[in-house]
Design a protein around this motif. Structure first.
Motif, PDB file in Angstrom:
ATOM      1  N   TRP A 299       0.827  -1.179   0.015  1.00 54.35           N
ATOM      2  CA  TRP A 299      -0.006   0.022  -0.023  1.00 54.35           C
ATOM      3  C   TRP A 299       0.902   1.222  -0.067  1.00 54.35           C
ATOM      4  O   TRP A 299       0.567   2.115  -0.863  1.00 54.35           O
ATOM      5  N   GLU A 300       2.023   1.186   0.968  1.00 59.37           N
ATOM      6  CA  GLU A 300       2.663   2.478   1.106  1.00 59.37           C
ATOM      7  C   GLU A 300       3.600   2.667  -0.036  1.00 59.37           C
ATOM      8  O   GLU A 300       4.200   3.883  -0.236  1.00 59.37           O
ATOM      9  N   ALA A 301       3.662   1.583  -1.126  1.00 56.41           N
ATOM     10  CA  ALA A 301       4.750   1.866  -2.379  1.00 56.41           C
ATOM     11  C   ALA A 301       3.698   2.753  -3.311  1.00 56.41           C
ATOM     12  O   ALA A 301       4.067   3.103  -4.472  1.00 56.41           O
ATOM     13  N   LEU A 302       2.527   2.735  -3.238  1.00 54.27           N
ATOM     14  CA  LEU A 302       1.565   3.384  -4.235  1.00 54.27           C
ATOM     15  C   LEU A 302       1.223   4.836  -3.651  1.00 54.27           C
ATOM     16  O   LEU A 302       0.693   5.114  -2.741  1.00 54.27           O
ATOM     17  N   ASP A 303       1.532   5.752  -4.612  1.00 56.04           N
ATOM     18  CA  ASP A 303       1.275   7.093  -4.532  1.00 56.04           C
ATOM     19  C   ASP A 303      -0.264   7.392  -5.079  1.00 56.04           C
ATOM     20  O   ASP A 303      -0.199   7.813  -6.360  1.00 56.04           O
ATOM     21  N   LEU A 304      -1.376   7.076  -4.529  1.00 56.34           N
ATOM     22  CA  LEU A 304      -2.551   6.725  -5.073  1.00 56.34           C
ATOM     23  C   LEU A 304      -2.990   8.218  -5.508  1.00 56.34           C
ATOM     24  O   LEU A 304      -3.605   8.221  -6.706  1.00 56.34           O
ATOM     25  N   PRO A 305      -3.130   9.115  -4.784  1.00 59.90           N
ATOM     26  CA  PRO A 305      -3.519  10.691  -5.278  1.00 59.90           C
ATOM     27  C   PRO A 305      -2.773  10.804  -6.759  1.00 59.90           C
ATOM     28  O   PRO A 305      -3.509  11.317  -7.787  1.00 59.90           O
ATOM     29  N   THR A 306      -1.644  10.691  -6.984  1.00 58.02           N
ATOM     30  CA  THR A 306      -1.190  10.943  -8.097  1.00 58.02           C
ATOM     31  C   THR A 306      -1.423  10.031  -9.115  1.00 58.02           C
ATOM     32  O   THR A 306      -1.825  10.371 -10.314  1.00 58.02           O
ATOM     33  N   THR A 318      -9.730   9.671  -4.696  1.00 54.90           N
ATOM     34  CA  THR A 318      -9.009   8.617  -3.744  1.00 54.90           C
ATOM     35  C   THR A 318     -10.045   8.443  -2.477  1.00 54.90           C
ATOM     36  O   THR A 318     -10.618   9.439  -1.903  1.00 54.90           O
ATOM     37  N   MET A 319     -10.005   7.120  -2.006  1.00 56.21           N
ATOM     38  CA  MET A 319     -10.932   6.935  -0.747  1.00 56.21           C
ATOM     39  C   MET A 319     -10.236   7.128   0.549  1.00 56.21           C
ATOM     40  O   MET A 319      -9.007   6.877   0.770  1.00 56.21           O
ATOM     41  N   SER A 379       4.787  -0.847 -11.639  1.00 63.25           N
ATOM     42  CA  SER A 379       5.756  -0.025 -11.829  1.00 63.25           C
ATOM     43  C   SER A 379       6.130   0.477 -10.456  1.00 63.25           C
ATOM     44  O   SER A 379       7.445   0.480 -10.089  1.00 63.25           O
ATOM     45  N   ALA A 380       5.161   0.840  -9.466  1.00 64.64           N
ATOM     46  CA  ALA A 380       5.473   1.354  -8.216  1.00 64.64           C
ATOM     47  C   ALA A 380       5.895   0.367  -7.474  1.00 64.64           C
ATOM     48  O   ALA A 380       6.949   0.751  -6.743  1.00 64.64           O
ATOM     49  N   PRO A 475      -6.472  -5.759   5.082  1.00 66.01           N
ATOM     50  CA  PRO A 475      -6.759  -6.970   3.949  1.00 66.01           C
ATOM     51  C   PRO A 475      -7.055  -6.672   2.773  1.00 66.01           C
ATOM     52  O   PRO A 475      -6.998  -7.498   1.965  1.00 66.01           O
ATOM     53  N   ALA A 476      -7.060  -5.333   2.227  1.00 61.77           N
ATOM     54  CA  ALA A 476      -7.172  -4.855   1.021  1.00 61.77           C
ATOM     55  C   ALA A 476      -6.816  -3.402   0.830  1.00 61.77           C
ATOM     56  O   ALA A 476      -6.521  -2.717   1.956  1.00 61.77           O
ATOM     57  N   ILE A 477      -6.860  -2.939  -0.318  1.00 58.35           N
ATOM     58  CA  ILE A 477      -6.494  -1.472  -0.365  1.00 58.35           C
ATOM     59  C   ILE A 477      -7.648  -0.931  -1.053  1.00 58.35           C
ATOM     60  O   ILE A 477      -7.915  -0.965  -2.238  1.00 58.35           O
ATOM     61  N   PRO A 478      -8.493  -0.093  -0.462  1.00 61.40           N
ATOM     62  CA  PRO A 478      -9.518   0.865  -1.090  1.00 61.40           C
ATOM     63  C   PRO A 478      -8.656   1.782  -2.051  1.00 61.40           C
ATOM     64  O   PRO A 478      -8.022   2.745  -1.494  1.00 61.40           O
ATOM     65  N   LEU A 479      -9.105   1.840  -3.160  1.00 66.41           N
ATOM     66  CA  LEU A 479      -8.514   2.783  -4.001  1.00 66.41           C
ATOM     67  C   LEU A 479      -9.038   4.079  -4.479  1.00 66.41           C
ATOM     68  O   LEU A 479      -8.467   5.080  -4.112  1.00 66.41           O
ATOM     69  N   PHE A 480     -10.227   3.946  -5.084  1.00 67.92           N
ATOM     70  CA  PHE A 480     -10.851   5.235  -5.338  1.00 67.92           C
ATOM     71  C   PHE A 480     -12.383   5.019  -5.422  1.00 67.92           C
ATOM     72  O   PHE A 480     -12.887   3.997  -5.792  1.00 67.92           O
ATOM     73  N   GLN A 481     -13.090   6.079  -5.451  1.00 67.32           N
ATOM     74  CA  GLN A 481     -14.555   5.993  -5.745  1.00 67.32           C
ATOM     75  C   GLN A 481     -14.830   6.878  -6.911  1.00 67.32           C
ATOM     76  O   GLN A 481     -13.956   7.966  -7.398  1.00 67.32           O
ATOM     77  N   SER A 482     -15.646   6.340  -7.988  1.00 72.53           N
ATOM     78  CA  SER A 482     -15.790   6.766  -9.405  1.00 72.53           C
ATOM     79  C   SER A 482     -17.124   7.474  -9.498  1.00 72.53           C
ATOM     80  O   SER A 482     -18.160   7.069  -8.881  1.00 72.53           O
TER      81      SER A 482
END
Length: 512
Positions: A299-306, A318-319, A379-380, A475-482
């Protein structure tokens, strides 16, 4: 439906917030369009490009697959349906009452027939419940509160008994569709006979589904003669098909194609928030993902906002929790991991993987945006030493592998269809769900208590504790709401897209 217990449940349901999408009269610009008369009946044939594949037409074996539900909700009906605010309303049941805290009695609609002319009875409801429960699929955890049920054809009632008060049950039952087939008849349920406004007439996996008007429908007959769900996975091909009139409605317009669609003078584009979100699941029992330090590192490897901003622009956000903020009880979680690649490397080293490891992630090609998302994630992860093999599969293959747990990670969209956190959190993350190898008895106890509570404030407090535990357990990574991004020719009238995106096509029609 007047008991005090029932009123309490309606109060909870009314607390959910969701906005319907009305496409008519929402022009995005261009030359004003003057509607003509409705086309002749022979030309009332609409083609819709959905945003999800239809991996199966047996909704009992795939009760929460969004593509299957989008189609089969027009063929089959449930005892209740959810309105635009996620409040249950009558469908095959005209009323219901909690006669005591654990007994729910439905009064069934009279003079309803299946599309083949057979009468709808309470026995059909019982057989359908038998079918859903026997499948032990994705609704199993939500239905496990039911201890027994019985049908009374002479009285026209169906009674459900529960092990404890369950304020969320009526909303869940909007997803239990009633068919004519016997509980054990796989062939009948693969092409089910229902009471809905349409009949399933053609299905080719990973290509299309065609529905035809049910001429004996008990309600107002559908205006469309046929509606075809045509799967097109190439983004440019979708836009081309819309522009040349091969399709009349297109869902899932990508962020980079929105300017193109807005520039089409004969097209209406609408973007609204809803209950759809995306997650990445870990198979929590597969090594090394059985170690919370590894899951947190990924999870910490992912720059989700970007990543989300670059791929989806204004169509996603992002959630801050494990279900979308529009749903009741989906509160911001405390202690959610943040982007920190250096700490990710430290966590991997602490877990015994200083040089990383190899794993995989599956996703369906039916969703056009997942390939780019998976590429960004791969890639991340590589930058912190983790090698991930992306496995892009057609919708049917993905569902088979997903159900069989033949994956280390899974990337997909989902919905909190009922507009209540219980639907997502209890259904997916309880020990009984057995969906991703995750089990925390303390979490289960809190979710059960929240499910049984009738006070909205108490339920919110409980769900706050639930999501805080999940943020710690990862248990999971919530990513984004669309958002829903829908384009339709202006010749399409009567189209409304609810928060669930399960479109009722019976009121839609075509003009010249």
């Amino acid at each position: 439906m007047t008991s005090p217990f029932r009123k309490g449940l309606l109060g909870l349901a009314a607390a959910t917030a969701a906005v319907a999408l009305a496409l008519t009269g929402c022009s995005s610009g261009g030359t004003p369009y003057t509607s003509g008369a409705a086309l002749p009946d022979a030309k009332q044939n609409l083609t819709f490009v959905p945003n999800y594949a239809v991996p199966s037409t047996d909704v009992t074996k795939n009760p929460l697959e969004m593509g299957t539900n989008q189609v089969m909700s027009n063929v089959l009906q449930a005892l209740v349906k959810l309105n635009d605010k996620s409040v249950p309303e009558p469908q095959l049941a005209t009323s219901w009452d909690w006669t005591d805290p654990t007994t729910l009695v439905f009064k069934l609609r009279k003079n309803v027939k299946f599309s083949d002319g057979a009468d709808f009875t309470a026995t059909n409801v019982k057989n359908s419940f038998d079918r859903y429960i026997a499948q032990k699929q994705a609704l199993a955890a939500a239905l496990s509160v039911i201890t027994s049920y019985e049908a009374d054809d002479s009285a026209g009632t169906f009674t459900v008994h529960t092990k404890a008060p369950t304020g969320t049950l009526v909303g869940i039952l909007a997803l239990v569709y009633i068919g004519e087939g016997a509980a054990t008849d796989d062939a009948a349920w693969s092409k089910p006979v229902g009471t809905g406004a349409f009949v399933l007439s053609d299905y080719v996996p990973n290509d299309h589904v065609t529905l035809t008007r049910n001429k004996s429908y008990w309600g107002t007959k559908a205006k469309l003669k046929t509606v075809t769900f045509k799967l097109i996975t190439d983004t440019n091909a979708k836009i081309t098909a819309l522009s040349n009139g091969q399709v009349q409605v297109l869902n899932d317009v990508t962020n980079d194609q929105i300017p193109t669609v807005k520039g089409m003078s004969n097209v209406t584009f609408t973007q609204r928030s809803g209950l759809t979100y995306y997650f990445l699941w870990f198979e929590n029992q597969h090594k090394p993902l059985d170690d919370v330090r590894v899951r947190k590192a990924m999870w910490e490897a992912l720059d989700l906002p970007t990543i989300v901003k670059s791929l989806y622009g204004e169509t996603a956000s992002t959630m801050d929790s494990f279900c979308p903020s529009a749903a009741f009880g989906c509160l911001p979680a405390e202690g959610m991991p943040k982007y920190d690649p250096e700490d990710a490397k430290k966590l991997l080293a602490d877990a015994g993987y200083p040089n990383g490891f190899s794993t995989d992630v599956i996703f369906s090609t039916a969703n056009s945006g997942l390939n780019d998302l998976a590429t960004a994630f791969v890639s991340a992860w590589k930058s912190v030493g983790i090698t991930v093999q992306p496995r892009a599969e057609d919708g049917t293959s993905w569902l088979a592998d997903f159900t069989a747990l033949k994956w280390d990670m899974d990337l997909q969209p989902n919905q909190t269809i009922t507009g209540d956190a219980d639907y997502t959190l209890n259904r997916l993350y309880s020990c009984a769900a057995k969906r991703l190898g995750y089990c925390n008895p303390d979490l289960d106890a809190l979710m059960t208590k929240a499910q049984q509570a009738t006070d909205a404030g108490e339920r919110k407090d409980l769900y706050q504790k639930v999501v805080n535990i999940m943020a710690k357990d990862v248990p999971a990574i919530p990513l984004f709401q669309s958002t829903s991004n829908v384009a339709a020719l202006k010749t399409v009238k009567g189209l409304k897209i609810p928060p669930s995106e399960f479109i009722d096509w019976s009121g839609v029609y075509l003009t010249n």
